[in-house]
Design a protein around this motif. Sequence first.
Motif, PDB file in Angstrom:
ATOM      1  N   ILE A  99       0.855  -1.186   0.000  1.00 20.96           N
ATOM      2  CA  ILE A  99       0.000   0.000   0.000  1.00 20.96           C
ATOM      3  C   ILE A  99       0.889   1.232   0.000  1.00 20.96           C
ATOM      4  O   ILE A  99       1.939   1.258   0.650  1.00 20.96           O
ATOM      5  CB  ILE A  99      -0.948  -0.009   1.222  1.00 20.96           C
ATOM      6  N   SER A 100       0.466   2.247  -0.746  1.00 20.47           N
ATOM      7  CA  SER A 100       1.224   3.492  -0.780  1.00 20.47           C
ATOM      8  C   SER A 100       0.264   4.640  -1.064  1.00 20.47           C
ATOM      9  O   SER A 100      -0.901   4.418  -1.408  1.00 20.47           O
ATOM     10  CB  SER A 100       2.332   3.437  -1.839  1.00 20.47           C
ATOM     11  N   ARG A 101       0.761   5.842  -0.944  1.00 21.85           N
ATOM     12  CA  ARG A 101      -0.080   7.012  -1.178  1.00 21.85           C
ATOM     13  C   ARG A 101       0.761   8.151  -1.698  1.00 21.85           C
ATOM     14  O   ARG A 101       1.964   8.247  -1.420  1.00 21.85           O
ATOM     15  CB  ARG A 101      -0.795   7.423   0.112  1.00 21.85           C
ATOM     16  N   ASP A 102       0.115   9.030  -2.443  1.00 24.00           N
ATOM     17  CA  ASP A 102       0.720  10.267  -2.927  1.00 24.00           C
ATOM     18  C   ASP A 102      -0.241  11.380  -2.534  1.00 24.00           C
ATOM     19  O   ASP A 102      -1.229  11.641  -3.235  1.00 24.00           O
ATOM     20  CB  ASP A 102       0.935  10.210  -4.432  1.00 24.00           C
ATOM     21  N   ASN A 103       0.040  12.011  -1.425  1.00 25.96           N
ATOM     22  CA  ASN A 103      -0.882  13.036  -0.932  1.00 25.96           C
ATOM     23  C   ASN A 103      -1.000  14.225  -1.889  1.00 25.96           C
ATOM     24  O   ASN A 103      -2.049  14.850  -1.991  1.00 25.96           O
ATOM     25  CB  ASN A 103      -0.446  13.507   0.454  1.00 25.96           C
ATOM     26  N   ALA A 104       0.073  14.524  -2.596  1.00 34.28           N
ATOM     27  CA  ALA A 104       0.038  15.644  -3.548  1.00 34.28           C
ATOM     28  C   ALA A 104      -0.938  15.373  -4.694  1.00 34.28           C
ATOM     29  O   ALA A 104      -1.536  16.293  -5.252  1.00 34.28           O
ATOM     30  CB  ALA A 104       1.430  15.900  -4.090  1.00 34.28           C
ATOM     31  N   LYS A 105      -1.082  14.077  -5.023  1.00 33.93           N
ATOM     32  CA  LYS A 105      -2.007  13.690  -6.095  1.00 33.93           C
ATOM     33  C   LYS A 105      -3.354  13.220  -5.542  1.00 33.93           C
ATOM     34  O   LYS A 105      -4.216  12.782  -6.305  1.00 33.93           O
ATOM     35  CB  LYS A 105      -1.393  12.571  -6.929  1.00 33.93           C
ATOM     36  N   ASN A 106      -3.498  13.293  -4.224  1.00 31.58           N
ATOM     37  CA  ASN A 106      -4.751  12.848  -3.586  1.00 31.58           C
ATOM     38  C   ASN A 106      -5.102  11.405  -3.964  1.00 31.58           C
ATOM     39  O   ASN A 106      -6.281  11.076  -4.149  1.00 31.58           O
ATOM     40  CB  ASN A 106      -5.917  13.779  -3.961  1.00 31.58           C
ATOM     41  N   THR A 107      -4.089  10.564  -4.054  1.00 29.10           N
ATOM     42  CA  THR A 107      -4.273   9.211  -4.560  1.00 29.10           C
ATOM     43  C   THR A 107      -3.645   8.167  -3.642  1.00 29.10           C
ATOM     44  O   THR A 107      -2.526   8.347  -3.163  1.00 29.10           O
ATOM     45  CB  THR A 107      -3.691   9.076  -5.977  1.00 29.10           C
ATOM     46  N   LEU A 108      -4.384   7.082  -3.468  1.00 22.02           N
ATOM     47  CA  LEU A 108      -3.945   5.913  -2.716  1.00 22.02           C
ATOM     48  C   LEU A 108      -3.741   4.761  -3.694  1.00 22.02           C
ATOM     49  O   LEU A 108      -4.475   4.668  -4.684  1.00 22.02           O
ATOM     50  CB  LEU A 108      -5.026   5.533  -1.691  1.00 22.02           C
ATOM     51  N   TYR A 109      -2.764   3.905  -3.407  1.00 22.10           N
ATOM     52  CA  TYR A 109      -2.456   2.803  -4.312  1.00 22.10           C
ATOM     53  C   TYR A 109      -2.409   1.472  -3.562  1.00 22.10           C
ATOM     54  O   TYR A 109      -2.177   1.421  -2.353  1.00 22.10           O
ATOM     55  CB  TYR A 109      -1.096   3.016  -4.983  1.00 22.10           C
ATOM     56  N   LEU A 110      -2.606   0.408  -4.339  1.00 24.52           N
ATOM     57  CA  LEU A 110      -2.375  -0.941  -3.824  1.00 24.52           C
ATOM     58  C   LEU A 110      -1.718  -1.748  -4.939  1.00 24.52           C
ATOM     59  O   LEU A 110      -2.372  -2.062  -5.932  1.00 24.52           O
ATOM     60  CB  LEU A 110      -3.663  -1.613  -3.361  1.00 24.52           C
ATOM     61  N   GLN A 111      -0.440  -2.043  -4.768  1.00 26.48           N
ATOM     62  CA  GLN A 111       0.283  -2.893  -5.699  1.00 26.48           C
ATOM     63  C   GLN A 111       0.110  -4.333  -5.241  1.00 26.48           C
ATOM     64  O   GLN A 111       0.450  -4.670  -4.103  1.00 26.48           O
ATOM     65  CB  GLN A 111       1.766  -2.517  -5.725  1.00 26.48           C
ATOM     66  N   MET A 112      -0.405  -5.174  -6.118  1.00 24.02           N
ATOM     67  CA  MET A 112      -0.666  -6.569  -5.771  1.00 24.02           C
ATOM     68  C   MET A 112       0.127  -7.479  -6.698  1.00 24.02           C
ATOM     69  O   MET A 112      -0.059  -7.429  -7.914  1.00 24.02           O
ATOM     70  CB  MET A 112      -2.165  -6.880  -5.883  1.00 24.02           C
ATOM     71  N   ASN A 113       0.995  -8.273  -6.126  1.00 20.27           N
ATOM     72  CA  ASN A 113       1.819  -9.205  -6.894  1.00 20.27           C
ATOM     73  C   ASN A 113       1.451 -10.641  -6.545  1.00 20.27           C
ATOM     74  O   ASN A 113       0.848 -10.908  -5.503  1.00 20.27           O
ATOM     75  CB  ASN A 113       3.298  -8.968  -6.576  1.00 20.27           C
ATOM     76  N   ASN A 114       1.821 -11.535  -7.442  1.00 15.98           N
ATOM     77  CA  ASN A 114       1.600 -12.967  -7.206  1.00 15.98           C
ATOM     78  C   ASN A 114       0.157 -13.248  -6.750  1.00 15.98           C
ATOM     79  O   ASN A 114      -0.073 -13.923  -5.734  1.00 15.98           O
ATOM     80  CB  ASN A 114       2.591 -13.481  -6.160  1.00 15.98           C
ATOM     81  N   LEU A 115      -0.764 -12.749  -7.518  1.00 21.08           N
ATOM     82  CA  LEU A 115      -2.179 -12.880  -7.156  1.00 21.08           C
ATOM     83  C   LEU A 115      -2.620 -14.341  -7.173  1.00 21.08           C
ATOM     84  O   LEU A 115      -2.138 -15.151  -7.989  1.00 21.08           O
ATOM     85  CB  LEU A 115      -3.047 -12.053  -8.097  1.00 21.08           C
ATOM     86  N   GLU A 116      -3.532 -14.669  -6.272  1.00 22.81           N
ATOM     87  CA  GLU A 116      -4.072 -16.014  -6.134  1.00 22.81           C
ATOM     88  C   GLU A 116      -5.579 -15.981  -6.398  1.00 22.81           C
ATOM     89  O   GLU A 116      -6.211 -14.927  -6.288  1.00 22.81           O
ATOM     90  CB  GLU A 116      -3.795 -16.524  -4.712  1.00 22.81           C
ATOM     91  N   THR A 117      -6.133 -17.130  -6.731  1.00 24.61           N
ATOM     92  CA  THR A 117      -7.574 -17.176  -7.007  1.00 24.61           C
ATOM     93  C   THR A 117      -8.374 -16.696  -5.800  1.00 24.61           C
ATOM     94  O   THR A 117      -9.440 -16.085  -5.961  1.00 24.61           O
ATOM     95  CB  THR A 117      -8.008 -18.600  -7.380  1.00 24.61           C
ATOM     96  N   GLU A 118      -7.838 -16.924  -4.598  1.00 26.43           N
ATOM     97  CA  GLU A 118      -8.533 -16.497  -3.370  1.00 26.43           C
ATOM     98  C   GLU A 118      -8.568 -14.970  -3.216  1.00 26.43           C
ATOM     99  O   GLU A 118      -9.258 -14.452  -2.344  1.00 26.43           O
ATOM    100  CB  GLU A 118      -7.849 -17.107  -2.139  1.00 26.43           C
ATOM    101  N   ASP A 119      -7.809 -14.261  -4.035  1.00 27.25           N
ATOM    102  CA  ASP A 119      -7.818 -12.794  -3.977  1.00 27.25           C
ATOM    103  C   ASP A 119      -8.972 -12.189  -4.775  1.00 27.25           C
ATOM    104  O   ASP A 119      -9.154 -10.967  -4.781  1.00 27.25           O
ATOM    105  CB  ASP A 119      -6.495 -12.230  -4.516  1.00 27.25           C
ATOM    106  N   THR A 120      -9.726 -13.009  -5.449  1.00 23.36           N
ATOM    107  CA  THR A 120     -10.870 -12.512  -6.216  1.00 23.36           C
ATOM    108  C   THR A 120     -11.868 -11.846  -5.280  1.00 23.36           C
ATOM    109  O   THR A 120     -12.341 -12.449  -4.316  1.00 23.36           O
ATOM    110  CB  THR A 120     -11.546 -13.679  -6.958  1.00 23.36           C
ATOM    111  N   ALA A 121     -12.165 -10.575  -5.571  1.00 20.77           N
ATOM    112  CA  ALA A 121     -13.046  -9.797  -4.700  1.00 20.77           C
ATOM    113  C   ALA A 121     -13.238  -8.411  -5.299  1.00 20.77           C
ATOM    114  O   ALA A 121     -12.558  -8.033  -6.260  1.00 20.77           O
ATOM    115  CB  ALA A 121     -12.442  -9.660  -3.299  1.00 20.77           C
ATOM    116  N   VAL A 122     -14.156  -7.670  -4.719  1.00 26.86           N
ATOM    117  CA  VAL A 122     -14.277  -6.243  -5.002  1.00 26.86           C
ATOM    118  C   VAL A 122     -13.411  -5.505  -3.988  1.00 26.86           C
ATOM    119  O   VAL A 122     -13.582  -5.684  -2.774  1.00 26.86           O
ATOM    120  CB  VAL A 122     -15.735  -5.766  -4.908  1.00 26.86           C
ATOM    121  N   TYR A 123     -12.489  -4.704  -4.488  1.00 20.82           N
ATOM    122  CA  TYR A 123     -11.554  -3.973  -3.636  1.00 20.82           C
ATOM    123  C   TYR A 123     -11.986  -2.516  -3.549  1.00 20.82           C
ATOM    124  O   TYR A 123     -12.203  -1.863  -4.574  1.00 20.82           O
ATOM    125  CB  TYR A 123     -10.146  -4.064  -4.198  1.00 20.82           C
ATOM    126  N   SER A 124     -12.069  -2.026  -2.323  1.00 22.56           N
ATOM    127  CA  SER A 124     -12.478  -0.643  -2.082  1.00 22.56           C
ATOM    128  C   SER A 124     -11.451   0.053  -1.199  1.00 22.56           C
ATOM    129  O   SER A 124     -10.810  -0.587  -0.365  1.00 22.56           O
ATOM    130  CB  SER A 124     -13.833  -0.589  -1.376  1.00 22.56           C
TER     131      SER A 124
END
Length: 118
Positions: free
Chosen positions: A70-95
């Motif tokens: 997880i990371s953020r850029d306050n100057a851009k008013n933006t939050l991020y989530l970098q997800m690597n090595n995704l698994e089938t169990e990660d299937t979901a709606v992300y908010s």
Amino acid sequence: EVQLVETGGGLVQPGESLTLSCVASGFRLEETDMKWVRQAPGKGLERVAGISIDSSTSTYGDFVKGRFTISRDNAKNTLYLQMNNLETEDTAVYSCATGAIWRGPPIRGLGTQVTVSS
């Protein structure tokens, strides 16, 4: 109007990566800690990760196992989530959502669908 809008979801195969973004409007992201949550079909809301206002502290759900950042850029008013090595169990709606420091009623975006399937 205060709101959060997520983008970046999609359909990927197991082992692939995705980066989610969350843009805040109507308020400054630097006002609050933030978090990502997810909801899989038929399951309850699950906390994925959280980050402090100055990015000095981040926390993750046990299931993340070092795969997400997880990371953020306050100057851009933006939050991020970098997800690597995704698994089938990660299937979901992300908010994305405001954290405990937020001054008003909690704000959560509508989410972006992440589907991991071969």
